[in-house]
Structure formats: structure tokens, C-alpha cells
Enzyme design. Sequence first.
Site, PDB file in Angstrom:
ATOM      1  N   ASP A  54      49.085  51.211  41.339  1.00  0.00           N
ATOM      2  CA  ASP A  54      49.227  49.984  42.110  1.00  0.00           C
ATOM      3  C   ASP A  54      47.824  49.571  42.519  1.00  0.00           C
ATOM      4  O   ASP A  54      47.199  50.199  43.373  1.00  0.00           O
ATOM      5  CB  ASP A  54      50.095  50.228  43.337  1.00  0.00           C
ATOM      6  CG  ASP A  54      50.308  48.980  44.181  1.00  0.00           C
ATOM      7  OD1 ASP A  54      49.559  47.989  43.986  1.00  0.00           O
ATOM      8  OD2 ASP A  54      51.197  48.985  45.044  1.00  0.00           O
ATOM      9  N   TYR A 142      48.772  31.288  46.278  1.00  0.00           N
ATOM     10  CA  TYR A 142      48.427  31.859  44.974  1.00  0.00           C
ATOM     11  C   TYR A 142      47.150  31.216  44.435  1.00  0.00           C
ATOM     12  O   TYR A 142      46.216  31.889  43.996  1.00  0.00           O
ATOM     13  CB  TYR A 142      49.584  31.653  44.005  1.00  0.00           C
ATOM     14  CG  TYR A 142      49.263  31.956  42.560  1.00  0.00           C
ATOM     15  CD1 TYR A 142      49.244  33.274  42.100  1.00  0.00           C
ATOM     16  CD2 TYR A 142      48.974  30.925  41.663  1.00  0.00           C
ATOM     17  CE1 TYR A 142      48.940  33.550  40.763  1.00  0.00           C
ATOM     18  CE2 TYR A 142      48.683  31.199  40.332  1.00  0.00           C
ATOM     19  CZ  TYR A 142      48.664  32.512  39.894  1.00  0.00           C
ATOM     20  OH  TYR A 142      48.359  32.792  38.582  1.00  0.00           O
ATOM     21  N   GLY A 143      47.102  29.895  44.461  1.00  0.00           N
ATOM     22  CA  GLY A 143      45.933  29.187  43.971  1.00  0.00           C
ATOM     23  C   GLY A 143      44.688  29.502  44.785  1.00  0.00           C
ATOM     24  O   GLY A 143      43.588  29.628  44.227  1.00  0.00           O
ATOM     25  N   ALA A 144      44.844  29.617  46.083  1.00  0.00           N
ATOM     26  CA  ALA A 144      43.697  29.942  46.929  1.00  0.00           C
ATOM     27  C   ALA A 144      43.143  31.321  46.583  1.00  0.00           C
ATOM     28  O   ALA A 144      41.924  31.530  46.558  1.00  0.00           O
ATOM     29  CB  ALA A 144      44.104  29.892  48.396  1.00  0.00           C
ATOM     30  N   ALA A 145      44.036  32.256  46.303  1.00  0.00           N
ATOM     31  CA  ALA A 145      43.590  33.603  45.922  1.00  0.00           C
ATOM     32  C   ALA A 145      42.854  33.565  44.585  1.00  0.00           C
ATOM     33  O   ALA A 145      41.843  34.253  44.401  1.00  0.00           O
ATOM     34  CB  ALA A 145      44.787  34.547  45.846  1.00  0.00           C
ATOM     35  N   LYS A 146      43.351  32.765  43.637  1.00  0.00           N
ATOM     36  CA  LYS A 146      42.678  32.655  42.341  1.00  0.00           C
ATOM     37  C   LYS A 146      41.333  31.936  42.475  1.00  0.00           C
ATOM     38  O   LYS A 146      40.382  32.235  41.737  1.00  0.00           O
ATOM     39  CB  LYS A 146      43.576  31.935  41.342  1.00  0.00           C
ATOM     40  CG  LYS A 146      44.802  32.726  40.909  1.00  0.00           C
ATOM     41  CD  LYS A 146      44.438  34.040  40.232  1.00  0.00           C
ATOM     42  CE  LYS A 146      45.648  34.681  39.564  1.00  0.00           C
ATOM     43  NZ  LYS A 146      45.321  35.997  38.946  1.00  0.00           N
TER      44      LYS A 146
END
Length: 238
Positions: A54, A142-146
Site C-alpha cells: 500500500d 482528485y484534480g488538485a492532487a494531480k
Amino acid sequence: MPRTVLVTGGTSGIGRAVAALFAADKAHVIITGRHQDTVTQAAHELGVSGAVCDATDPDQVAALAEGLGPLDVLVNAAGGLPAAPADSKSTLHGILVQWQDSLAQNLLTAVLTTTAVRPLLTAHSSVVSIGSIGAERRGGSYGAAKAALAAWNAALSHELGPSGVTCNVIAAGYVEGTGFFRGGMTGERHRALVEETHDKRAGTVDDIARTAFFLASPGARHITGQTLHVNGGAHTTR
């Protein structure tokens, strides 16, 4: 001499396609995943090595690195949409959980794994991380993390470049045939995403895998610190 390639999240989707392509090139490929059954099955089907890890767990990542030798290629493909709780849109606690999950899956998996294996990288190694068009628009947590993944990659390239290591992100557009949408893809949504592209087709896992393979090739040794958008023109740069 065969290259050694580590692919996180290599049991399905883009990660699996990347592992298959490197394995076809006779590389020694190690895939990781969180569950023993899926890792064992995928490793057997692909003819590669498998390790349960993990990548959001520092102890598991450290144990993985301890069992490895020199690495020619690292592909950070682990990631995905957050498992948002039912109350994520109505309470601050739910929003916090959702954002922490997004950052853990899509940023910290790459940060932890790359940091752990950094001593194993050679003067000709390549680090490739899988980003997303979601970093440019409509991506939410999700986009912010990418987007953060791409920013981190630029700093990583600056750090590792003097030692000969290249570091790049592939920002994938809509890729069909994966479990990413968890059954939420409809015909209408598919058509809308395809219509956004210039070539009027959905992406495939092979599109992304072949880009990763190129970035780890001799022809890409002077490409580093970049985010390559592989989306059929759905998002363009200049």
C-alpha cells in the site's frame, strides 16, 4: 542487460498496461498492489514479479524498497478517485476525509515510493508519474492532487537531474476500458468526453503505456521536469 522496472498500481488499468509493455521488452518488472490476490493473479498473467504494498503506508513502502536492487525505471501509476463518504458534501469532516484520500492516493503514493527508492536510482534511471487532465479542469480534490503531483515532479527533476535521472508526468485524458469511473461512465458522458478531443476517440491504456515507455528510452534523455498531455487534444498547451 535487462532493465529493472518498478510499477506501482500495476495490477490493473494503466499500470498493468505499462508493466506489460516493459515485460514484452524483456525487462525485469515488479508490480505492486494493495491486495495479495490481485497482485498474485496479475503477476502470473503478465509473467512479472509482484509485491503487496500500500503505497500510502510509509512502513510498507520502506519494506518494499529494502527488497529491491538498482532501478532503471520507476512508474508511479498508483492512484484513483477518493472513496468519498456519503456526507462529504454536507460536512467539513467529510470534505477533509475526501481531500486527504485524494492526496494520499494521487500524490503521496508517488512521493513516498520515489523517496524510498531514490538511493536505488542510477545515472540513467527514469521516473514517470501518471497525472491527469483533471489537474487542468473539473478535477475537484482528485484534480488538485494531480496538479500537486506535477508541481512536485518539477522540483524532483531539479533535484535528481544532476545525477542523470529524468522525471516526468504523463497527464492522461479520458482513457476507456479501466475501472477508474467505478461504473459511473454512461454513454452520454463517454460521447461528451470523446467530442472534446481533436481526434474524436477515447484514449487507451496503450496510449499511456507507450508514452511511459518512450520517456524511459534513450531518445528521451533530455526530457525532464515536464508534464506531457496525452489526451487527443482535449486540453492543449503552447
